[in-house]
Design an enzyme around this catalytic site. Structure first.
Site, PDB file in Angstrom:
ATOM      1  N   ASP A  12       0.794  -1.242   0.000  1.00  0.00           N
ATOM      2  CA  ASP A  12       0.000   0.000   0.000  1.00  0.00           C
ATOM      3  C   ASP A  12       0.828   1.295   0.000  1.00  0.00           C
ATOM      4  O   ASP A  12       0.517   2.242   0.752  1.00  0.00           O
ATOM      5  CB  ASP A  12      -0.965   0.021   1.195  1.00  0.00           C
ATOM      6  N   ASP A  50      -4.577  -0.780  -1.821  1.00  0.00           N
ATOM      7  CA  ASP A  50      -5.880  -0.617  -1.191  1.00  0.00           C
ATOM      8  C   ASP A  50      -6.785   0.013  -2.259  1.00  0.00           C
ATOM      9  O   ASP A  50      -6.400   1.022  -2.871  1.00  0.00           O
ATOM     10  CB  ASP A  50      -5.689   0.315   0.020  1.00  0.00           C
ATOM     11  N   HIS A  52     -10.710   0.768  -2.811  1.00  0.00           N
ATOM     12  CA  HIS A  52     -12.088   0.728  -2.326  1.00  0.00           C
ATOM     13  C   HIS A  52     -13.060   1.366  -3.314  1.00  0.00           C
ATOM     14  O   HIS A  52     -12.759   2.430  -3.874  1.00  0.00           O
ATOM     15  CB  HIS A  52     -12.217   1.509  -1.010  1.00  0.00           C
ATOM     16  N   HIS A  56     -17.430   2.995   0.493  1.00  0.00           N
ATOM     17  CA  HIS A  56     -17.046   1.730   1.153  1.00  0.00           C
ATOM     18  C   HIS A  56     -17.443   1.726   2.632  1.00  0.00           C
ATOM     19  O   HIS A  56     -17.402   2.780   3.298  1.00  0.00           O
ATOM     20  CB  HIS A  56     -15.533   1.526   1.019  1.00  0.00           C
ATOM     21  N   HIS A  85     -10.633   7.032   1.596  1.00  0.00           N
ATOM     22  CA  HIS A  85      -9.254   6.902   1.094  1.00  0.00           C
ATOM     23  C   HIS A  85      -9.202   5.834   0.019  1.00  0.00           C
ATOM     24  O   HIS A  85     -10.038   4.941  -0.024  1.00  0.00           O
ATOM     25  CB  HIS A  85      -8.292   6.536   2.242  1.00  0.00           C
ATOM     26  N   LYS A 110      -7.143  -4.888  -3.012  1.00  0.00           N
ATOM     27  CA  LYS A 110      -7.912  -5.415  -1.887  1.00  0.00           C
ATOM     28  C   LYS A 110      -8.842  -4.351  -1.337  1.00  0.00           C
ATOM     29  O   LYS A 110      -8.643  -3.164  -1.590  1.00  0.00           O
ATOM     30  CB  LYS A 110      -6.965  -5.930  -0.801  1.00  0.00           C
ATOM     31  N   CYS A 155      -2.174  -2.762   7.592  1.00  0.00           N
ATOM     32  CA  CYS A 155      -2.049  -3.683   6.460  1.00  0.00           C
ATOM     33  C   CYS A 155      -0.763  -4.508   6.489  1.00  0.00           C
ATOM     34  O   CYS A 155      -0.776  -5.681   6.115  1.00  0.00           O
ATOM     35  CB  CYS A 155      -2.217  -2.932   5.152  1.00  0.00           C
TER      36      CYS A 155
HETATM   37  C1  VGL Z   1      -4.816   0.679   5.659  1.00  0.00           C
HETATM   38  C2  VGL Z   1      -6.414   1.578   7.008  1.00  0.00           C
HETATM   39  C3  VGL Z   1      -7.363   1.459   6.021  1.00  0.00           C
HETATM   40  C4  VGL Z   1      -3.391   0.278   5.490  1.00  0.00           C
HETATM   41  C5  VGL Z   1      -5.755   0.521   4.658  1.00  0.00           C
HETATM   42  O1  VGL Z   1      -2.919   0.201   4.336  1.00  0.00           O
HETATM   43  O2  VGL Z   1      -2.721   0.031   6.519  1.00  0.00           O
HETATM   44  N1  VGL Z   1      -5.164   1.190   6.839  1.00  0.00           N
HETATM   45  N2  VGL Z   1      -7.012   0.917   4.850  1.00  0.00           N
HETATM   46 ZN    ZN Z   2      -8.421   0.992   3.271  1.00  0.00          ZN
END
Ligand code: VGL
Ligand code: ZN
Length: 201
Positions: A12, A50, A52, A56, A85, A110, A155
């Protein structure tokens, strides 16, 4: 160069998790040069993203009256609510422009199910719906993974613990990861990773 059975998973490294982004992690941009250099040591590099849909269920904005960073109960367990995000196709969801993407054999996206968040690169937050990454790695004979990226306590940690649970030897490069650190979540994540047999270096 690491042996061919050892893959690098870069988690990410996206604009929204870097300074200026919508869920910015302090110093998130500072790890990019080190991760870029590390890619040269691995025959298999995987990037996660990430990704979404708008609206979401992990977004606080989808729950009237809920504040970002509050926690709610979802059918699959507790869920922290985040600022919007990494909305599919947005600039925030794009990889950091300075992240090398050419060496990646696979990009795993994801968090695409509107009803279910997915911190881990291996399973969604119900802990049972697979992303397919396990099959990709195993079918290539990979038995060890090194992880780096964002965020250490979400993550990266969830991915590392799942990888260990799946029988992979797991190293987390703490120096090439950065944390959100909500209410001590970084310390807790490091303890959970170590308890799962992950080597956090
Ligand atoms: C993440 C919060 C929400 C991450 C992703 O990449 O750690 N944290 N979505
Ligand atoms: Zn996320």
């Amino acid at each position: 160069m690491n042996p061919a059975n050892h893959a690098l998973i870069v988690v990410d490294v996206q604009n929204d998790f870097c300074p200026g982004g919508r869920l910015a992690v302090a110093g998130g941009d500072a790890i990019v040069p080190g991760i870029n250099a590390l890619m040269d040591d691995f025959a298999t590099v995987v990037l996660t993203q990430d990704w979404h849909p708008a609206g979401h269920s992990s977004f606080a904005s989808s729950h009237p009256g809920a504040a970002p960073f509050s926690v709610i109960d979802m059918p699959y367990g507790r869920q922290t609510l985040w600022p919007d995000h990494c909305v599919q196709g947005s600039d925030g969801a794009a990889f950091r422009p300075d992240l090398r993407t050419d060496p990646a054999a696979l990009v795993i996206r994801k968090g695409m199910n509107p009803a279910l968040d997915s911190y881990s690169a291996f399973f969604e937050n119900d802990r049972v719906t697979p992303t397919g990454l396990d099959g990709f790695l195993k079918s290539r004979g990979i038995t060890a993974v090194t992880l780096a990226g964002l965020a250490t306590d979400f993550c990266v940690a969830f991915s590392a613990i799942d990888a260990a649970r799946l029988g992979l030897a797991v190293t987390v490069r703490g120096d090439l990861s950065r944390a959100i650190d909500l209410d001590g979540s970084l310390g807790a994540a490091i303890s959970h990773m170590r308890a799962a047999g992950v080597s956090v270096v």
